[in-house]
Design an enzyme around this catalytic site. Sequence first.
Site, short mmCIF file in Angstrom:
data_model
loop_
_atom_site.label_atom_id
_atom_site.label_comp_id
_atom_site.label_asym_id
_atom_site.label_seq_id
_atom_site.Cartn_x
_atom_site.Cartn_y
_atom_site.Cartn_z
N ASP A 97 -17.17 65.80 72.89
CA ASP A 97 -18.46 66.50 72.86
C ASP A 97 -19.59 65.50 72.62
OD1 ASP A 97 -16.85 68.70 73.04
OD2 ASP A 97 -17.83 69.82 71.44
N LEU A 121 -19.58 74.99 73.87
CA LEU A 121 -20.44 74.15 74.72
C LEU A 121 -20.96 72.91 74.00
CD1 LEU A 121 -22.52 76.94 76.55
CD2 LEU A 121 -20.50 75.74 77.38
N GLY A 122 -20.41 72.64 72.82
CA GLY A 122 -20.76 71.40 72.13
C GLY A 122 -22.14 71.38 71.50
N SER A 171 -23.04 71.66 68.37
CA SER A 171 -23.17 70.85 67.14
C SER A 171 -23.27 69.36 67.49
CB SER A 171 -22.01 71.12 66.17
OG SER A 171 -20.77 70.84 66.78
N ALA A 231 -24.47 68.18 70.30
CA ALA A 231 -25.78 67.99 70.93
C ALA A 231 -26.86 67.88 69.85
CB ALA A 231 -26.09 69.16 71.87
N ALA A 276 -19.82 78.43 71.02
CA ALA A 276 -19.30 79.01 72.26
C ALA A 276 -18.52 77.98 73.07
CB ALA A 276 -20.46 79.55 73.09
O1 PMV Z 1 -13.36 74.31 71.60
P1 PMV Z 1 -13.75 73.57 72.85
O2 PMV Z 1 -14.42 74.42 73.82
O3 PMV Z 1 -14.52 72.31 72.59
O4 PMV Z 1 -12.42 73.14 73.61
C1 PMV Z 1 -11.45 72.36 73.05
C2 PMV Z 1 -10.53 71.81 74.10
C3 PMV Z 1 -9.05 72.02 73.81
O5 PMV Z 1 -8.35 71.30 74.81
C4 PMV Z 1 -8.68 73.48 73.91
C5 PMV Z 1 -8.64 71.53 72.44
C6 PMV Z 1 -8.65 70.05 72.24
O6 PMV Z 1 -8.66 69.63 71.07
O7 PMV Z 1 -8.60 69.28 73.21
#
Ligand code: PMV
Length: 293
Positions: free
Chosen positions: A131, A85-86, A88, A90, A83
Site C-alpha cells: 500500500d 483501498l489503502g 491509511s 495514502a 475499504a
Molecule cells: O486488505 P487489502 O485490501 O489491502 O488486501 C490484502 C491482500 C491479501 O492478499 C488478501 C492479504 C495479504 O496480506 O496479501
Amino acid sequence: MIKERGSGKVILFGEHFVVYGVPGIAAGIDRGVEVSVKESSEDKIVGEWNTEGTRKAVDAIKKKMGIEGHIEIGVKEEIPTKAGLGASAAFSVGLTKAVAKLFNKKIEEEEVFSTSLEAEKIYHGNPSGIDNAAATYGGLIKFIKGKGIERLDIGKELNIVVSFTGKKGSTKELVEGVKKVKERNEGVFEKLLSSYVELYKEGENALKQGNIEKIGELMNINHGLLSAIGVSTKENEEVAHIAREEGALGSKITGAGGGGCNIALVRDESEAGELAHKLERRGFRSFPARIGG
Ligand code: PMV
C-alpha cells in the site's frame, strides 16, 4: 498551509494467492488522501481522522524524521476508508511529504516510503508495504510477499471503475478462511494456485503489450478463482455481473474481498464515467480512476 497527497491502491491481480509466495500486481490510483499541515502550538488532527491510531502514526512519522515542532493536520479523503483501498498508507505518505516541506527537509521517494511505513505498522501491525509503495510511487507494482517490489512500466494508462460494496470484510479472517479451504482441499488448491500463476504471467505480458481485452478477460478469470477460494460475497458477484453486463472488459474483487471493493476495466475515460454512474444508480458507491500512468 502545506498540502500533499498519497495515492490509493487497487490490486489488479493476485490478492490471497500472493500469501502463498506467488507474484501479484498492484496499482496506485489517481485518487487518494490529501493532507494539509501548518505549524501549531500543539499537535492537533482536525476531524474524523483524530483517532488514537492516527495520533500514534503521526508521532511515529515525526520521530522517524526527527521533527520536534508541533503541527495541525487536516485530511481530505477522495477514497472510502477501511475499504481495502489503502487510505491509511495514502494518509501516511501525504503527511510525510507535507511535514518534510513544512520543515524544509529534502526527502527522496525511498525515504517517503520507509517513513510512511512506520505509520502503517501502527495501523496494520505487519504490513507487506504494498500500500505504501503504491501510495508513494503510483504506477503499476509487481510484488512478491517478503521479497519486495518492482515497478512495472507499461507506458499507458488504463481506465477503471472502483466500486465499494458497502462493507469491508476482515482481511485477517478472510486470509484465515482461505488457509482452511487450502487445508481441506490441498490438491485442488494447488491446481488453483498454478492456474493463477499462469494467469499472472499472461497478465503481465498483456499489460506490457497494452492488450486490454486480454487484461479484462484475465481479471474475470482471477475473480472466478477468488470466488472458488471463498472470498466473494453476493455483493461482489452482483457488482461484477452488473459491470460486465454494462460493457466492462473485466471485473473482479480488489483486495481481501468479503465485500470491500471491486474494480472494472473499461476502454476509456468516458466509459468509466458512465459505468460509475450506472453502478451508483444500482446502489454501489463508485468512481472512475486511472492506473498505470
Ligand atoms: O486488505 P487489502 O485490501 O489491502 O488486501 C490484502 C491482500 C491479501 O492478499 C488478501 C492479504 C495479504 O496480506 O496479501
